[in-house]
Design an enzyme around this catalytic site. Sequence first.
Site, short mmCIF file in Angstrom:
data_model
loop_
_atom_site.label_atom_id
_atom_site.label_comp_id
_atom_site.label_asym_id
_atom_site.label_seq_id
_atom_site.Cartn_x
_atom_site.Cartn_y
_atom_site.Cartn_z
N HIS A 1 -9.69 1.19 4.62
CA HIS A 1 -8.43 1.42 5.34
C HIS A 1 -8.71 2.38 6.50
CE1 HIS A 1 -4.36 2.68 6.28
NE2 HIS A 1 -3.94 1.61 5.64
N GLU B 1 -7.20 4.82 7.58
CA GLU B 1 -7.01 6.24 7.26
C GLU B 1 -8.23 6.79 6.52
OE1 GLU B 1 -3.20 5.75 5.35
OE2 GLU B 1 -2.30 5.27 7.29
N GLY C 1 1.93 2.35 10.69
CA GLY C 1 2.87 3.46 10.54
C GLY C 1 3.53 3.87 11.83
N ASN D 1 0.88 -1.17 0.00
CA ASN D 1 0.00 0.00 0.00
C ASN D 1 0.91 1.22 0.00
OD1 ASN D 1 -1.79 2.05 0.43
ND2 ASN D 1 -2.30 1.48 2.54
N TRP D 2 1.05 1.81 -1.18
CA TRP D 2 1.98 2.95 -1.29
C TRP D 2 1.45 4.19 -0.58
CZ3 TRP D 2 3.82 3.16 -7.15
CH2 TRP D 2 4.59 2.03 -7.43
N LYS D 3 0.18 4.21 -0.26
CA LYS D 3 -0.48 5.41 0.28
C LYS D 3 -0.23 6.59 -0.66
CE LYS D 3 0.13 3.57 4.88
NZ LYS D 3 -0.16 3.78 6.28
N GLU E 1 -5.76 -4.95 10.36
CA GLU E 1 -4.78 -3.89 10.56
C GLU E 1 -5.09 -3.14 11.86
OE1 GLU E 1 -2.72 -2.77 6.66
OE2 GLU E 1 -4.37 -1.38 6.94
N SER F 1 2.93 -2.07 10.32
CA SER F 1 4.38 -2.08 10.57
C SER F 1 5.02 -3.44 10.29
CB SER F 1 4.69 -1.60 12.00
OG SER F 1 4.25 -0.27 12.17
C1 PEP Z 1 -1.07 0.24 5.89
O1 PEP Z 1 -1.22 1.45 5.83
O2 PEP Z 1 -1.87 -0.50 5.30
C2 PEP Z 1 0.07 -0.26 6.64
C3 PEP Z 1 0.07 -1.52 6.99
O3 PEP Z 1 1.06 0.63 6.92
P1 PEP Z 1 2.48 0.32 7.63
O4 PEP Z 1 2.99 -0.97 7.09
O5 PEP Z 1 3.34 1.48 7.25
O6 PEP Z 1 2.21 0.25 9.10
#
Ligand code: PEP
Length: 250
Positions: A93, A95, A170, A8-10, A164, A208
């Site tokens: 997600h 976010e 993050g 997931n590049w965001k 998640e 993470s």
């Molecule tokens: C995500 O945003 O889906 C995610 C898992 O981010 P990160 O790996 O940076 O925690």
Amino acid sequence: MRKLIAGNWKMNGSIAANDALVRAVIAGMAGADCSVAVCVPAPYLAQVQMLRHGSALELGAQDVSQHEQGAYTGEVSASMLKEFGARFAIVGHSERRQYHCESDAVVADKAKIALAHGITPIVCVGETLAEREAGRTEEVVKRQLAAVIHANGHCISEIAVAYEPVWAIGTGRTATPEQAQQVHSVLRAQLKAATGHSERIHILYGGSMNAANAASLLAQPDIDGGLIGGASLKAADFLQIIAAACVARA
Ligand code: PEP
């Protein structure tokens, strides 16, 4: 079952950076015995679709409109994503839930429209730190998933789920393999009860995940892959996670 590793590049990337990253990932994943996808910002779908041509790398989007078409300024429809080769779309997600006030019902509608267009929704569920500390983790993730199950009936076998925990995204703070496995087993049971058969639906862990902790998470019996944020932006790290997934193939 082949594990699925989805990046997931965001809201990251540039034409030059994407070019280097995708070429390195494709070169490094040659022959990998797991499925790999990158979920890219919508403006880069066409670029990555061209870069991935002829490779096993799959393409995904980070969101999809719950509407078919029309007066929804700024939204991107499932049919548009499909035209650009998207095989996956992340929905719900944390976010999006947090910054765009997406409710369980909206997330369920997004999953439904993705499925109707032949796109696999990666449905994200997860609890906040306060919810975990209040002992509400199972209740929260089951409620989030139930909304998607309710709206999608028998099509539910076609979704993927990503657990998640919001407190792990993050932050550098990862759920322990045992914590993640516990929630995955709850989600697995819920999906099994809904589908009425034992066909496996990918349940990914996200939060993470990185080159150092991927192997122990992916070794858990109900962790079928990962949704990777930050570590998917560095080819070397992403490739190490892919390698761990191939070793851990269940
Ligand atoms: C995500 O945003 O889906 C995610 C898992 O981010 P990160 O790996 O940076 O925690």
